[in-house]
Scaffold this active site. Structure first.
Site, mmCIF file in Angstrom:
data_model
loop_
_atom_site.group_PDB
_atom_site.id
_atom_site.type_symbol
_atom_site.label_atom_id
_atom_site.label_comp_id
_atom_site.label_asym_id
_atom_site.label_seq_id
_atom_site.Cartn_x
_atom_site.Cartn_y
_atom_site.Cartn_z
ATOM 1 N N LYS A 54 0.838 -1.205 0.000
ATOM 2 C CA LYS A 54 0.000 0.000 0.000
ATOM 3 C C LYS A 54 0.872 1.254 0.000
ATOM 4 O O LYS A 54 0.611 2.212 -0.726
ATOM 5 C CB LYS A 54 -0.945 -0.015 1.213
ATOM 6 C CG LYS A 54 -2.099 -0.988 1.022
ATOM 7 C CD LYS A 54 -2.870 -1.279 2.292
ATOM 8 C CE LYS A 54 -3.909 -2.378 2.023
ATOM 9 N NZ LYS A 54 -4.573 -2.874 3.215
ATOM 10 N N GLN A 98 -4.597 -1.665 9.389
ATOM 11 C CA GLN A 98 -4.512 -2.979 8.745
ATOM 12 C C GLN A 98 -5.166 -4.041 9.629
ATOM 13 O O GLN A 98 -4.791 -4.194 10.795
ATOM 14 C CB GLN A 98 -3.039 -3.335 8.461
ATOM 15 C CG GLN A 98 -2.863 -4.602 7.673
ATOM 16 C CD GLN A 98 -3.455 -4.527 6.256
ATOM 17 O OE1 GLN A 98 -3.288 -3.540 5.551
ATOM 18 N NE2 GLN A 98 -4.162 -5.563 5.852
ATOM 19 N N ASP A 121 -11.052 3.196 3.762
ATOM 20 C CA ASP A 121 -11.347 1.771 3.635
ATOM 21 C C ASP A 121 -12.864 1.540 3.588
ATOM 22 O O ASP A 121 -13.318 0.456 3.227
ATOM 23 C CB ASP A 121 -10.789 1.015 4.865
ATOM 24 C CG ASP A 121 -9.676 0.047 4.484
ATOM 25 O OD1 ASP A 121 -9.515 -0.219 3.284
ATOM 26 O OD2 ASP A 121 -8.984 -0.435 5.403
#
Ligand code: NAP
Length: 292
Positions: A54, A98, A121
């Site tokens: 990422k 994460q 997200d």
């Protein structure tokens, strides 16, 4: 084999070029560099590689990437304070924690701490709720990438029967919501299957689109498909393989060979859904920076 390969790497590269152009334009016009903060707790090898990928993708698109790594024993309160500081940081437009978090952390509490306007997200209850009622919001990255991949096949999703295998909050449920929405690249009739479904093939045999996100190899095989179906394989499974340098290989949830003989299009693993997930994350971060 008859199925076309749905090349997620190729689509991701095209979209990332567009995103990079958008980043350059935003810098030139408004002096704003989109910034993404990624928080990793612990050293789960899969999570470490996702976070690294990422950060790299972010920098390649011309964005600011801030990686914050914590040891597994960091107090949850410290993690939440860090998120709150990022919420208030004008250089940061997107915050990602994460997942999965190590045992002992409340993922719900931690995700709830992210300001919805920086939740690139799309996991906070505010964004999930907005998606459900069709309001403007950050769409979750993997489901959004899946819709983009189906679009590439040229299949009109409208009116089709889509079967989604798996009902997790990050993949299965939001995919079902996106495909059943009213509007473009949607309007499908969706069946959501899970471990309570007695016989998956009853549903998959009538499906024009099958999205399999079960986290188990061979969940979907060619004999379960209607000829010409589009197969989106979300699964990422590590299968021991002594011939590989790392001692394992990656495979999806679909049995690729048998499915490819019956499907009209199929995503490979790796190289299908995975690259699209990161691309949609960059997309959301750019969008967040544009909103200011
Ligand atoms: P998850 O939270 O473990 O959920 C799996 C879902 O599949 C559950 O709803 C489970 O049903 C269902 N399921 C499991 N075995 C099944 C079976 N035999 N028949 C029917 N349903 C079954 O997993 P996830 O987070 O959604 O992830 C799924 C897979 O996608 C994993 O391999 C993950 O690594 C991968 N993934 C890939 C990406 C990417 O970017 N490529 C992103 C996210 C996830 P129950 O609810 O009844 O238990």
């Amino acid at each position: 084999m008859s199925a076309a390969i749905l090349d997620g790497k190729k689509l991701a590269a095209q979209m990332r070029a567009e995103i990079a152009a958008g980043v350059a334009a935003l810098k030139a016009e408004k002096g704003v560099t989109p910034g993404l903060a990624v928080i990793l707790v612990g050293e789960n090898p899969a999570s470490v590689s996702y976070v690294t990928a990422k950060g790299k993708a972010c920098r390649e698109a011309g964005m600011l990437s801030r990686e914050i790594r914590f040891p597994v024993d960091i107090p949850e309160s410290r993690l939440i304070e860090t998120i709150e500081a990022l919420n208030a940081d004008p250089a940061i437009h997107g915050i990602l924690v994460q997942l999965p978090l190590p045992k002992g952390f409340s993922e719900k509490k931690v995700i709830d701490a992210i300001a919805p306007e920086k939740d690139v997200d799309g996991f906070t209850p505010v964004n999930v709720g907005k998606m459900l009622i069709g309001d403007d919001c950050f769409l979750p990255c993997t489901p959004h990438g899946i819709v983009k991949l189906i679009e590439v096949t040229g299949m009109d999703i409208q009116g089709k029967h889509a079967v989604v295998i798996g009902r997790s909050n990050i993949v299965g449920k939001p995919v079902a919501v996106l495909l059943s929405r009213k509007g473009r690249s949607a309007n499908a009739t969706v069946t959501l299957c899970h471990t309570g479904t007695p016989d998956l093939s009853v549903y998959t045999k009538t499906a024009d689109i099958v999205v399999v996100a079960a986290g188990r190899p061979h969940t979907l095989t060619g004999d379960m498909l209607k000829p010409g179906a589009v197969v989106i394989d979300v699964g990422v499974n590590r299968v021991p393989d002594a011939t590989k340098p790392k001692g394992y290989r990656l495979c999806g949830d679909a049995d690729y060979e048998s499915c490819a003989e019956v499907a009209s299009a199929i995503t490979p693993v790796p190289g299908g859904v995975g690259p699209m997930t990161i691309t949609m994350l960059l997309w959301n971060t750019l969008e967040s920076a544009r909103r200011g």
